[in-house]
Design a protein around this motif. Sequence first.
Motif, short mmCIF file in Angstrom:
data_model
loop_
_atom_site.label_atom_id
_atom_site.label_comp_id
_atom_site.label_asym_id
_atom_site.label_seq_id
_atom_site.Cartn_x
_atom_site.Cartn_y
_atom_site.Cartn_z
N ASN A 174 0.84 -1.19 0.00
CA ASN A 174 0.00 0.00 0.00
C ASN A 174 0.87 1.24 0.00
N VAL A 175 0.28 2.38 -0.29
CA VAL A 175 1.05 3.59 -0.48
C VAL A 175 1.73 4.06 0.79
N ARG A 176 1.11 3.86 1.95
CA ARG A 176 1.76 4.30 3.18
C ARG A 176 3.03 3.50 3.45
N ALA A 177 2.97 2.19 3.25
CA ALA A 177 4.17 1.37 3.45
C ALA A 177 5.25 1.73 2.45
N ALA A 178 4.84 2.13 1.26
CA ALA A 178 5.82 2.50 0.24
C ALA A 178 6.58 3.77 0.61
N LYS A 179 5.95 4.63 1.41
CA LYS A 179 6.56 5.92 1.74
C LYS A 179 7.12 5.99 3.16
N ASP A 180 6.73 5.06 4.02
CA ASP A 180 7.08 5.11 5.44
C ASP A 180 7.78 3.81 5.83
N GLU A 181 9.10 3.86 5.99
CA GLU A 181 9.87 2.65 6.26
C GLU A 181 9.46 2.00 7.58
N ASP A 182 9.19 2.80 8.59
CA ASP A 182 8.80 2.24 9.89
C ASP A 182 7.46 1.51 9.78
N PHE A 183 6.53 2.10 9.05
CA PHE A 183 5.24 1.44 8.87
C PHE A 183 5.39 0.18 8.05
N ALA A 184 6.22 0.22 7.03
CA ALA A 184 6.47 -0.96 6.21
C ALA A 184 7.04 -2.10 7.05
N ALA A 185 7.93 -1.76 7.99
CA ALA A 185 8.50 -2.78 8.87
C ALA A 185 7.44 -3.38 9.78
N GLU A 186 6.52 -2.53 10.25
CA GLU A 186 5.44 -3.03 11.10
C GLU A 186 4.50 -3.94 10.32
N VAL A 187 4.22 -3.58 9.07
CA VAL A 187 3.40 -4.44 8.22
C VAL A 187 4.09 -5.79 8.01
N ALA A 188 5.37 -5.77 7.71
CA ALA A 188 6.11 -7.02 7.49
C ALA A 188 6.10 -7.87 8.75
N ARG A 189 6.28 -7.24 9.91
CA ARG A 189 6.26 -7.98 11.18
C ARG A 189 4.90 -8.59 11.42
N PHE A 190 3.83 -7.82 11.18
CA PHE A 190 2.50 -8.38 11.38
C PHE A 190 2.24 -9.55 10.45
N ASN A 191 2.63 -9.42 9.20
CA ASN A 191 2.40 -10.53 8.26
C ASN A 191 3.14 -11.79 8.69
N GLU A 192 4.32 -11.64 9.28
CA GLU A 192 5.03 -12.79 9.83
C GLU A 192 4.24 -13.41 10.99
N LEU A 193 3.75 -12.55 11.87
CA LEU A 193 2.97 -13.04 13.01
C LEU A 193 1.65 -13.66 12.57
N LEU A 194 1.04 -13.07 11.54
CA LEU A 194 -0.21 -13.63 11.03
C LEU A 194 0.01 -15.04 10.49
N ALA A 195 1.10 -15.24 9.79
CA ALA A 195 1.41 -16.58 9.28
C ALA A 195 1.61 -17.56 10.43
N GLN A 196 2.28 -17.12 11.48
CA GLN A 196 2.48 -17.98 12.65
C GLN A 196 1.16 -18.31 13.32
N GLU A 197 0.32 -17.29 13.50
CA GLU A 197 -0.98 -17.53 14.14
C GLU A 197 -1.85 -18.46 13.30
N ALA A 198 -1.85 -18.25 12.00
CA ALA A 198 -2.65 -19.12 11.13
C ALA A 198 -2.20 -20.56 11.26
N GLY A 199 -0.88 -20.77 11.31
CA GLY A 199 -0.37 -22.13 11.45
C GLY A 199 -0.72 -22.74 12.80
N THR A 200 -0.64 -21.94 13.86
CA THR A 200 -0.94 -22.44 15.20
C THR A 200 -2.43 -22.70 15.38
N LEU A 201 -3.25 -21.83 14.83
CA LEU A 201 -4.70 -21.93 15.01
C LEU A 201 -5.35 -22.95 14.08
#
Length: 230
Positions: A144-171
């Motif tokens: 998304n455009v915010r992640a493209a312009k904001d490195e800190d937000f992009a890092a948070e998105v990447a971290r959440f997507n990692e956690l989402l994959a972990q949660e999906a696997g666990t659940l």
Amino acid sequence: MLRFMPVGDSMTIGSAGEHTWRYRLWQHLRATLDAPFRIVGPREALHDPATDGPDAYEYAADVDPAFPRAHLAGWGEGWHHMMPLIGEEVRAHRADVLLISLGLIDLGFYTNARQTADNVRRFVIEARQVRPAVRMVMLPVIPNVRAAKDEDFAAEVARFNELLAQEAGTLHTEHSPVLLAPVPPGWDIDHDTYDGTHPNAAGEHKLAAAFADVMHEAWGYGKRYEPSRF
């Protein structure tokens, strides 16, 4: 009869005059799913840019009148908002499959990656309490455009997507499977959105395909998505 409930934010509710990915997926399932199904949910409205509220009901002019408008989606809503609602809505609409696209709003305004992932877990628990065999497909936060312009937000998105994959696997369980859909291949915010975030027609097809293809591969629902059908 299978009951699908789309759950999402502004990319799912859509705006006045659009088709939405919900419509594209309905077309696909109607053409390829060899079983009766319904689209269910407590809401029907689109977002109205004129009022900045869920006040519009007119889709694109060529949308089939038979399209069931039902959904559980809201402009500016995320896991933070849907988690307290999901149990009652699953109960009320007897949803069998939840098609979920959430997270961008949470990370942008309400919760960090870890807190958002905690809400994912609570969402699943709430849904299963009323429908123990409910199935879920979760879409990561896509480019998304915010992640493209904001490195800190992009890092948070990447971290959440990692956690989402972990949660999906666990659940995930055999009785109540949780699938993680991929980020739509080739997603390009300049080509697939009209403002860097919300899908245009090309993006709608790609989002519908993300859900359709993972359901076909894992559960044998319908066929692989082919935009040329529509």
